[in-house]
Design a protein around this motif. Structure first.
Motif, PDB file in Angstrom:
ATOM      1  N   VAL A 175       1.976  -3.840   2.238  1.00 38.61           N
ATOM      2  CA  VAL A 175       1.842  -5.257   1.891  1.00 38.61           C
ATOM      3  C   VAL A 175       2.148  -5.524   0.422  1.00 38.61           C
ATOM      4  CG1 VAL A 175       0.190  -5.794   3.708  1.00 38.61           C
ATOM      5  CG2 VAL A 175      -0.636  -4.965   1.520  1.00 38.61           C
ATOM      6  N   GLU A 179       1.230  -0.114  -1.488  1.00 37.40           N
ATOM      7  CA  GLU A 179      -0.109  -0.419  -0.994  1.00 37.40           C
ATOM      8  C   GLU A 179      -0.045  -0.971   0.421  1.00 37.40           C
ATOM      9  OE1 GLU A 179      -3.116  -1.274  -3.292  1.00 37.40           O
ATOM     10  OE2 GLU A 179      -2.126  -1.213  -5.247  1.00 37.40           O
ATOM     11  N   SER A 180      -0.864  -0.398   1.273  1.00 37.15           N
ATOM     12  CA  SER A 180      -1.117  -1.007   2.573  1.00 37.15           C
ATOM     13  C   SER A 180      -2.503  -1.632   2.458  1.00 37.15           C
ATOM     14  CB  SER A 180      -1.078   0.042   3.676  1.00 37.15           C
ATOM     15  OG  SER A 180      -2.127   0.961   3.498  1.00 37.15           O
ATOM     16  N   VAL A 181      -2.950  -2.307   3.517  1.00 40.85           N
ATOM     17  CA  VAL A 181      -4.300  -2.864   3.455  1.00 40.85           C
ATOM     18  C   VAL A 181      -5.293  -1.720   3.271  1.00 40.85           C
ATOM     19  CG1 VAL A 181      -6.057  -4.149   4.711  1.00 40.85           C
ATOM     20  CG2 VAL A 181      -3.670  -4.855   4.848  1.00 40.85           C
ATOM     21  N   LYS A 182      -4.971  -0.616   3.950  1.00 35.30           N
ATOM     22  CA  LYS A 182      -5.851   0.541   3.983  1.00 35.30           C
ATOM     23  C   LYS A 182      -6.003   1.213   2.619  1.00 35.30           C
ATOM     24  CE  LYS A 182      -4.189   4.301   6.235  1.00 35.30           C
ATOM     25  NZ  LYS A 182      -3.537   4.772   7.453  1.00 35.30           N
ATOM     26  N   ASP A 204       1.045  -0.695   7.570  1.00 25.75           N
ATOM     27  CA  ASP A 204       1.774  -1.860   7.085  1.00 25.75           C
ATOM     28  C   ASP A 204       1.712  -1.968   5.563  1.00 25.75           C
ATOM     29  OD1 ASP A 204       2.143  -2.708   9.764  1.00 25.75           O
ATOM     30  OD2 ASP A 204       0.126  -3.568   9.753  1.00 25.75           O
TER      31      ASP A 204
END
Lengths: 160, 359
Positions: free
Chosen positions: A73, A94-97, A71
């Motif tokens: 974000v 950027e994803s959360v990861k 996802d």
């Protein structure tokens, strides 16, 4: 129908893109004329759809890239009007990861960025190469397209 | 799947994305397979004294079937690992340590046990260490965890408050259940003998419980202000710097005889040179390694050790270490992300309000 497309392609004065028959080629109708859009890829999972009528390349990340990121974000986009060299870092997804840098697949001037991504970063997951495009670059040197990967070449990179 | 501490572990399960999985744990319940973590038993008449030598915790005064977050310290007061120690009785402790520190921890335990057992301290009885190899460990976490687990047991879970543990019969299996976790939510950590792990996981992973992976585990713990060893803690960091002075037993601060005590007391007395803080960062999320600067951007004052865009808060949160003096809440600093300085504010942790069951 396919022969019609080929003949249409032949009648245009093509820039020396060296488009292989196997390249992904699509036509878009623009007011009054047809343009040829060629999509090429980088090892870093960017795609650039080059419109030979305008000399503008639309930069995006590939479906493979959005899938591995998860996802999205946050998207950081380059400044409009900035001049970028091929391989320059021009933003990040950027994803959360994780953060994943975006590199300019081609040199040129940033004409437009996809402001929708500021509010809807999820577009990158839903439609990475259409609604989720990142920026449009006026290519300084359209022959740079030739050095990029074809759809087949990119698929090999993803599969390896 | 990603490599993690020698295991191949899922970042997420199936088509459930990390954010959806994170939110599911915050609003419903998720089950984490944390069987990679190292579970140990320490037994023997002097077990409490031994563990009080390895850690600064007060274990003799801890009530039976209670857990304490603790730290295993090296001679310099640096953190070899963070751990949760559960006391069953004065001569029996159950200890969970990090998978990534397995080799270091087990070698340390072996070395220190030899010293202990051959010395004067063990004259009343030796300490034995047993690693629960291949045992399962799962964490059922979320506001609906208790209601879900209650359906499989006649044990009144309302009596099992945060930080307590018990042997609970769940679906016919008698299992060690500790109330707590690593998400900031109410929940349970359940230890399972090898032959029962699959059956218990099947029992515990029915709707509305979703399996949750490492991705959600990391974002949940960071919102809860909890440290990840290797990112936020290491052997060059003291628990005082890490904001973990509260794990040091009150009766042990002045006079406790434990490994690393001298350095620890120095940090307690003089104040530590740097401190772990929470940050809320404007613009882009700051990740591990991002440098923290004083406003004006000239002097580097620290580094980010973990950072994410918080799924719950929709803000970029991070933790890191700054020089003492820059650690007070509300202090404005700048963080370098991709060669651009971003404004950040020192923010108390946890970033979210924890939701523990305290009865």
């Amino acid at each position: 129908m396919f022969s019609a497309i080929r003949s249409a392609a032949r009648v245009r004065a093509l820039p020396p893109l060296g488009i292989a028959k196997t390249s992904f080629i699509s036509f878009r109708l623009a007011p009054g004329y047809r343009t040829l859009v060629t999509t090429r890829y980088t090892q870093e999972h960017e795609a650039v759809a080059f419109d030979d009528a305008t000399g503008v390349g639309t930069v995006s990340i590939t479906d493979h890239a959005q899938e591995s990121l998860g996802d999205v974000v946050f998207v950081e986009l380059p400044a409009i009007g900035s001049r970028v060299g091929k391989g320059d870092q021009i933003g990040a997804v950027e994803s959360v990861k994780a953060a994943s840098d975006i590199y300019a697949p081609v040199s040129g001037e940033v004409l437009e960025v996809n402001e929708r991504l500021n509010d809807e970063p999820g577009l990158l997951n839903r439609s990475p190469q259409n609604d989720g495009w990142l920026c449009k670059i006026k290519l300084a040197n359209p022959s740079e397209m030739e050095a990029l990967l074809t759809a087949e070449g990119y698929k090999e990179v993803c599969d390896s | 799947m990603v490599p993690f501490a020698g295991y191949a572990m899922p970042l997420s399960y199936g088509s459930v994305g990390q954010v959806a999985s994170h939110n599911h744990v915050r609003t419903s319940a998720g089950l984490f397979d944390v069987g990679h973590m190292v579970q140990s038993n320490f037994r023997g008449v002097t077990a409490a004294a031994f563990l009080e030598w390895l850690t600064p915790s007060s274990l003799k005064s801890l009530s039976p079937y209670s857990s304490a977050l603790s730290v295993i310290l090296n001679e310099n007061g640096g953190i070899i690992d963070d751990t949760v120690i559960t006391k069953h009785s004065d001569d029996a402790f159950y200890v969970v340590t990090n998978a990534g520190r397995r080799d270091r921890d087990l070698a340390w335990f072996r070395q220190k046990l030899e010293e202990w057992n051959s010395g004067e301290q063990a004259k009343d009885g030796k300490v034995e260490h047993e690693v629960l190899e291949d045992w399962g460990l799962v964490a059922l976490q979320g506001p609906q965890a208790a209601e879900y687990l209650q359906k499989s047991t006649s044990f009144d879970l309302a009596k099992l408050t945060f930080g307590k543990s018990a042997y609970v019969t769940i679906g016919g299996f008698t299992l060690h259940v500790a109330r707590g976790g690593y998400t900031g939510e109410d929940g349970f950590e359940i230890s399972i003998p090898p032959s029962q792990t699959v059956d218990v996981v099947q029992l515990l992973s029915q709707s509305p419980v979703q399996l949750a992976g490492l991705g959600a585990r990391d974002s949940l713990r960071l919102e809860a202000g909890m440290c990840l060893y290797g990112n936020d803690l290491d052997e060059d960091t003291s628990p005082v710097e890490a904001g973990l002075s509260w794990v040091i037993g009150k009766d042990r601060k002045e006079s406790g005889n434990f490994i690393g005590a001298d350095s620890l007391r120095k940090h307690l007395k003089d104040g530590p040179p740097r401190r772990r803080v929470g940050l809320v960062v404007e613009g882009a999320p700051a990740r591990q390694g991002a440098q923290i600067f004083a406003p004006s951007g000239k002097d580097m004052i620290g580094k980010v050790t973990s950072g994410i865009p918080s799924p719950t808060l929709n803000k970029n949160i991070a933790m890191g270490y700054v020089l003492s003096g820059w650690h007070k809440k509300g202090t404005e600093v700048e963080v370098d992300v991709r060669n651009k300085l971003r404004k950040a504010v020192v923010t108390p942790m946890p970033f979210i309000k924890p939701n523990y069951w305290r009865g």
